[in-house]
Enzyme design. Structure first.
Site, mmCIF file in Angstrom:
data_model
loop_
_atom_site.group_PDB
_atom_site.id
_atom_site.type_symbol
_atom_site.label_atom_id
_atom_site.label_comp_id
_atom_site.label_asym_id
_atom_site.label_seq_id
_atom_site.Cartn_x
_atom_site.Cartn_y
_atom_site.Cartn_z
ATOM 1 N N ASP A 150 28.592 25.010 44.223
ATOM 2 C CA ASP A 150 27.390 25.846 44.237
ATOM 3 C C ASP A 150 26.123 25.033 44.505
ATOM 4 O O ASP A 150 25.144 25.567 45.023
ATOM 5 C CB ASP A 150 27.270 26.593 42.905
ATOM 6 N N ASP A 190 21.470 27.134 38.875
ATOM 7 C CA ASP A 190 22.646 27.092 39.759
ATOM 8 C C ASP A 190 23.446 25.811 39.542
ATOM 9 O O ASP A 190 23.991 25.222 40.481
ATOM 10 C CB ASP A 190 22.215 27.245 41.230
ATOM 11 N N GLU A 240 25.304 13.395 53.815
ATOM 12 C CA GLU A 240 25.490 11.991 53.436
ATOM 13 C C GLU A 240 24.746 11.628 52.167
ATOM 14 O O GLU A 240 24.924 10.522 51.651
ATOM 15 C CB GLU A 240 25.008 11.092 54.589
ATOM 16 N N GLY A 297 33.998 22.725 45.801
ATOM 17 C CA GLY A 297 33.520 21.907 44.688
ATOM 18 C C GLY A 297 34.362 22.118 43.450
ATOM 19 O O GLY A 297 35.407 22.759 43.498
ATOM 20 N N ARG A 313 34.155 15.210 37.307
ATOM 21 C CA ARG A 313 34.268 16.120 38.447
ATOM 22 C C ARG A 313 35.567 15.937 39.212
ATOM 23 O O ARG A 313 36.048 16.864 39.854
ATOM 24 C CB ARG A 313 33.057 15.990 39.367
ATOM 25 N N GLY A 368 32.700 23.364 40.719
ATOM 26 C CA GLY A 368 32.093 24.618 40.256
ATOM 27 C C GLY A 368 31.941 25.540 41.443
ATOM 28 O O GLY A 368 31.133 25.284 42.333
ATOM 29 N N ASN A 385 29.956 18.964 52.061
ATOM 30 C CA ASN A 385 29.740 17.759 51.254
ATOM 31 C C ASN A 385 31.100 17.119 50.974
ATOM 32 O O ASN A 385 31.892 17.658 50.201
ATOM 33 C CB ASN A 385 29.044 18.127 49.943
#
Length: 372
Positions: free
Chosen positions: A81, A361, A55, A111, A185, A113, A22
């Site tokens: 995660d 999660d 995407e 990421g 983030r 996290g 990602n």
């Protein structure tokens, strides 16, 4: 370091890996980190990669649900995660989920996290590290090619959802921090520190009933009566052998320890006397984040859900101290009277009202009764 009793498999050489990546995850550097750090190491270890760039949300979920996976020896998730959660649930939706779930999965932290990556780094006996060092350590694990089993938890909600979770289920303060901090983030791991301080400022109490099946019978309770008609578990939650002739090919595993959510929990369960909580968190691995070791006793497949709850009445200062101690996993040593920890095999949470966010999660869920 392999533990006695663990069985390990080894990836073939050369190895073909499908990397699900990602590019938006974390601070948005997953792709360049993959090219700079991961790719050269894998090339040297004879791991050939095909990179699939997601995407949109659910893109990876659909790919692993619908694709022929036989051409890959392993699926690698380079993200936070959340993407692994998509992959696990996509695999569990396949008619051949039992075979698909045998495909080795690898997590590479990309990421903000990265709880599972931090947990695996800890189990491997590595020093506590973050960022590029953690990524390098996890890539080394993939290069070595050793794989073993990991617990999953089956969650059922009152509205009929069935979810498979590899990390944890939460409600209250910790879930609020997780979701509230999403907007930061780009800060990477610091988003959780900022989110914690914001949620401390507006500390809330959540009302509901929490029940659980203890992993070891608690003092003063008689052991569960063994019903001769009940399937006996072999110590691993969910590995239950149904009576011959009842299996439906492709049917999901039965939640053998649970009764339907509309019914009271079985008599040998424990119902928590308190009904006001600051947070409830059921975690199955050691780490809740790169710098948060929540369940130091957890192992990759101990057949155990590590259940934590914080009762109402804790001061903001005591709560902050707990979170600071969690950096090194010493929060239980503080003997905080509001913090309870019990290893369980199953649990149920029934919120009194639909207040607050639930997370599985790290992904948000509507607030409703849930059991796992």
């Amino acid at each position: 370091s392999p533990r006695p009793g663990d069985s390990y498999g080894v990836l073939p050489r050369p190895c073909r890996a499908l990397v699900l990546l990602n590019p938006q995850s974390g601070a948005g550097r997953a792709l360049e980190d993959f090219q700079a750090v991961v790719q050269p190491m894998l090339a040297e270890a004879d791991v050939a990669t095909t990179v699939f760039i997601t995407e949109r949300p659910h893109h990876a979920h659909e790919k692993v649900r619908d694709e022929d996976l036989s051409q890959w020896d392993t699926l690698v998730v380079m993200s936070g995660d959340g993407l692994l959660y998509e992959v696990v649930n996509g695999l569990m939706e396949r008619p051949d989920w039992e075979d698909a779930m045998k495909k080795p999965l690898c997590i590479l932290p990309g990421g903000s996290g990265n709880a599972l990556a931090a947990s695996i780094n800890y189990y491997a006996g590595n020093d506590h590290v973050a960022k590029k060092k953690l990524l390098t350590n996890c890539t080394f694990i993939l290069c070595k090619g050793l794989h073993t089993q990991m617990d999953l938890v089956s969650l059922s909600t009152a509205s009929g959802k069935r979810l498979f979770s590899f990390l944890g289920f939460g409600w209250g303060f910790i879930s609020d921090v997780d979701i509230d901090s999403e907007k930061y983030r780009r800060l990477g791991n610091a988003r959780f520190t900022l989110g914690t301080l914001r949620c401390l400022a507006k500390l809330r109490v959540y009302q509901g009933r929490l029940s659980y099946l203890p992993a070891v019978p608690e003092q003063g309770t008689s052991p569960a009566p063994q019903d001769p008609h009940e399937p006996i578990t072999n110590g691993q939650a969910g590995h239950i052998v149904p009576p011959a002739g009842t299996e439906v090919p492709g049917a999901l595993p039965t939640d053998s320890l649970l009764v339907p959510l509309g019914q009271p929990v079985p008599a040998h369960w424990t119902v928590v006397p308190e009904e006001e909580f600051v947070t409830v968190y059921a975690i199955y691995q050691s780490h809740l984040g790169t710098n948060l070791m929540m369940a130091p006793a957890a192992q990759l497949h101990d057949g155990c859900i590590h259940l934590f709850y914080l009762k109402a009445g804790i001061s903001r200062m005591a709560l902050l101290k707990l979170f600071l101690a969690m950096d090194r996993g010493t929060h239980l040593d503080l003997n905080c009277p509001h913090l309870c920890y019990i290893p369980v095999r199953a649990f149920r949470l029934e919120p009194r009202a639909a207040t607050g966010i639930m997370t599985v999660d790290g992904e948000a869920l509507a607030c409703e009764p849930v059991q796992g």
